[in-house]
Design an enzyme around this catalytic site. Structure first.
Site, short mmCIF file in Angstrom:
data_model
loop_
_atom_site.label_atom_id
_atom_site.label_comp_id
_atom_site.label_asym_id
_atom_site.label_seq_id
_atom_site.Cartn_x
_atom_site.Cartn_y
_atom_site.Cartn_z
N ASP A 1 33.74 -2.53 21.78
CA ASP A 1 32.34 -2.92 21.70
C ASP A 1 32.29 -4.04 20.65
OD1 ASP A 1 29.40 -2.69 21.61
OD2 ASP A 1 29.75 -1.77 19.66
N VAL B 1 11.75 -7.10 23.03
CA VAL B 1 10.61 -6.27 22.60
C VAL B 1 9.31 -7.06 22.75
CG1 VAL B 1 11.93 -4.89 20.95
CG2 VAL B 1 10.86 -7.01 20.18
N VAL C 1 9.71 -11.00 22.03
CA VAL C 1 10.96 -11.58 21.53
C VAL C 1 12.10 -11.02 22.37
CG1 VAL C 1 12.48 -11.86 19.52
CG2 VAL C 1 10.01 -11.65 19.18
N GLY C 2 12.94 -11.91 22.90
CA GLY C 2 14.05 -11.42 23.71
C GLY C 2 14.86 -12.54 24.33
N ASP D 1 31.02 2.30 18.20
CA ASP D 1 30.41 2.86 16.99
C ASP D 1 28.98 3.36 17.20
OD1 ASP D 1 28.53 0.47 15.27
OD2 ASP D 1 29.35 0.17 17.25
#
Length: 315
Positions: free
Chosen positions: A53, A122, A133-134, A251
Site C-alpha cells: 500500500d 468530500v 474537494v476531490g 497499515d
C-alpha cells in the site's frame, strides 16, 4: 526399516520441525517481527510477489500542502478557509494536511451536511456555500467543468504530488497539491526484495501520473493506481489468479480485507489496530527492511527443518 525408524528416532522426528519453528519465531521477535504462529513462517519463503500500500506504508502518511493555487478571482485566504473547513470531517491523511494548512491562517468556519465519498472526495455546506474537494472523477460526477485547469493539475502530478480540485457552488475555486515523504529505508527494502527475485507491486488510490512518479523514485516497476479502498482485496485476488503467491504489506483499516485475502498479510506496527489484528506478520519497528528479514528468516528456518529431518532419518 519402519521398526528401526520408530525405535531409534521418534524424539528426533517429533522435534525436528517444532524446534526449528520455535527458534525461528524467537529470532524474529528479537528483530521486532511478530509472527502469529509457525504457519506465517512457513508461508513467507514461498512468496513470489509483494504488494505494498502507498500512503502510510511506503510513505510516512503525513503529507503537507506544497501548492495552493486559487483560480476564478477568489482570494487565497477565502479559498483556503472554505477548502479546509469542508475537509475537517474527513479522516484521510491528505484531508488532515489541508486542515492544518487552513488552521495556520485562523479559525475555520463550520461545515454542515458533510458527505464523504470513498476514494473520490468530500462535500458540504460552508458559510452558505456548497463546497466540494476531490479528484477529477469526483468533479465530473458533480457536473463541474475542469478542462481549463487540467494542464496545471497534470504539471503538479508529474512532480510526484497528489493534486485535487476544490469547488464552490459548481465552479473550481482552487487546486491543492500535497506531497508525502517516503519512509526511511523504503528504497533499500525494495532494492533488497528485487535482488531476492520478488516482484514488487504498489497499490494506491492516487492517479496514475503521481503513482508512476513515486514508483520511479522508489524503484517499483508495477503500479496499480486509482484503486478504491474497497477494491484492494479484489486486486490481490486478481494477482493470485495470475498464479502469484502474494504478500500484502499495509497499515490502514481499508487494507484489512487485502491483508486477509493475500497469502501472507504483513501489517506495519504503526498502523491501525484492525490491520495489526488481520496481519499474520507484524513489523513492530515500522521499518520496511524487516519484510526482507522476515522472508530470510523463513527461508533459513525451513532449511533448518529439512536438515533436522535429514539427520533424524540418517541417524
Amino acid at each position: 526399516m519402519i521398526a528401526v525408524l520408530v525405535i531409534s528416532c521418534p524424539c528426533a522426528m517429533g522435534l525436528a520441525t517444532p524446534t526449528a519453528l520455535i527458534v525461528g519465531i524467537g529470532r524474529a521477535a528479537k528483530f521486532g517481527i511478530i509472527l502469529k504462529g509457525g504457519e506465517a513462517l512457513e508461508k513467507a519463503y514461498k512468496i513470489t510477489s509483494i504488494a505494498f500500500d502507498k500512503t502510510g506504508t511506503l510513505t510516512i502518511g503525513k503529507p503537507v500542502v506544497t501548492d495552493f493555487i486559487p483560480v476564478g478571482g477568489i482570494s487565497e485566504a477565502e479559498a483556503l478557509s472554505l477548502t479546509a473547513a469542508v475537509e475537517v470531517g474527513s479522516e484521510h491523511p491528505l484531508a488532515r494536511a489541508v486542515v492544518e494548512k487552513g488552521r495556520e491562517r485562523g479559525e475555520l468556519p463550520e461545515v454542515k451536511d458533510f458527505k464523504a465519498v470513498a476514494g473520490l472526495g468530500v462535500q458540504g455546506m460552508v458559510s452558505g456555500k456548497n463546497v466540494a474537494v476531490g479528484n477529477a472523477a469526483f468533479m465530473k460526477s458533480l457536473g463541474i467543468s475542469i478542462e481549463e485547469h487540467a494542464e496545471v493539475l497534470e504539471k503538479l502530478q508529474n512532480q510526484a504530488k497528489t493534486a485535487v480540485y476544490a469547488a464552490c457552488d459548481g465552479k473550481i475555486m482552487a487546486i491543492v497539491a500535497m506531497a508525502d515523504t517516503l519512509k526511511p529505508f523504503a528504497k533499500e527494502a525494495i532494492i533488497a526484495l528485487k535482488k531476492m527475485g520478488k516482484e514488487i507491486i504498489m497499490i494506491t488510490g492516487d492517479n496514475p501520473k503521481t503513482a508512476e512518479a513515486i514508483a520511479k523514485e522508489i524503484g517499483i516497476d508495477r503500479v496499480l493506481a486509482q484503486v478504491l479502498p474497497g477494491e484492494k482485496a479484489e486486486v490481490i485476488k486478481n494477482l493470485q489468479k495470475e498464479g502469484k503467491n502474494v504478500a500484502m504489506v499495509g497499515d490502514g483499516i481499508n487494507d484489512s480485507p487485502a491483508l486477509a485475502q493475500s497469502n501472507l498479510g504483513i501489517a506495519v506496527g504503526s498502523g491501525t489496530d484492525v490491520a495489526v489484528q488481520t496481519g499474520e506478520v507484524i513489523l513492530v519497528k515500522d521499518d520496511l527492511r524487516d519484510v526482507v528479514t522476515a522472508i530470510q528468516l523463513s527461508q533459513k528456518t525451513i532449511r533448518k527443518v529439512w536438515q533436522n529431518l535429514f539427520w533424524a532419518f540418517f541417524y
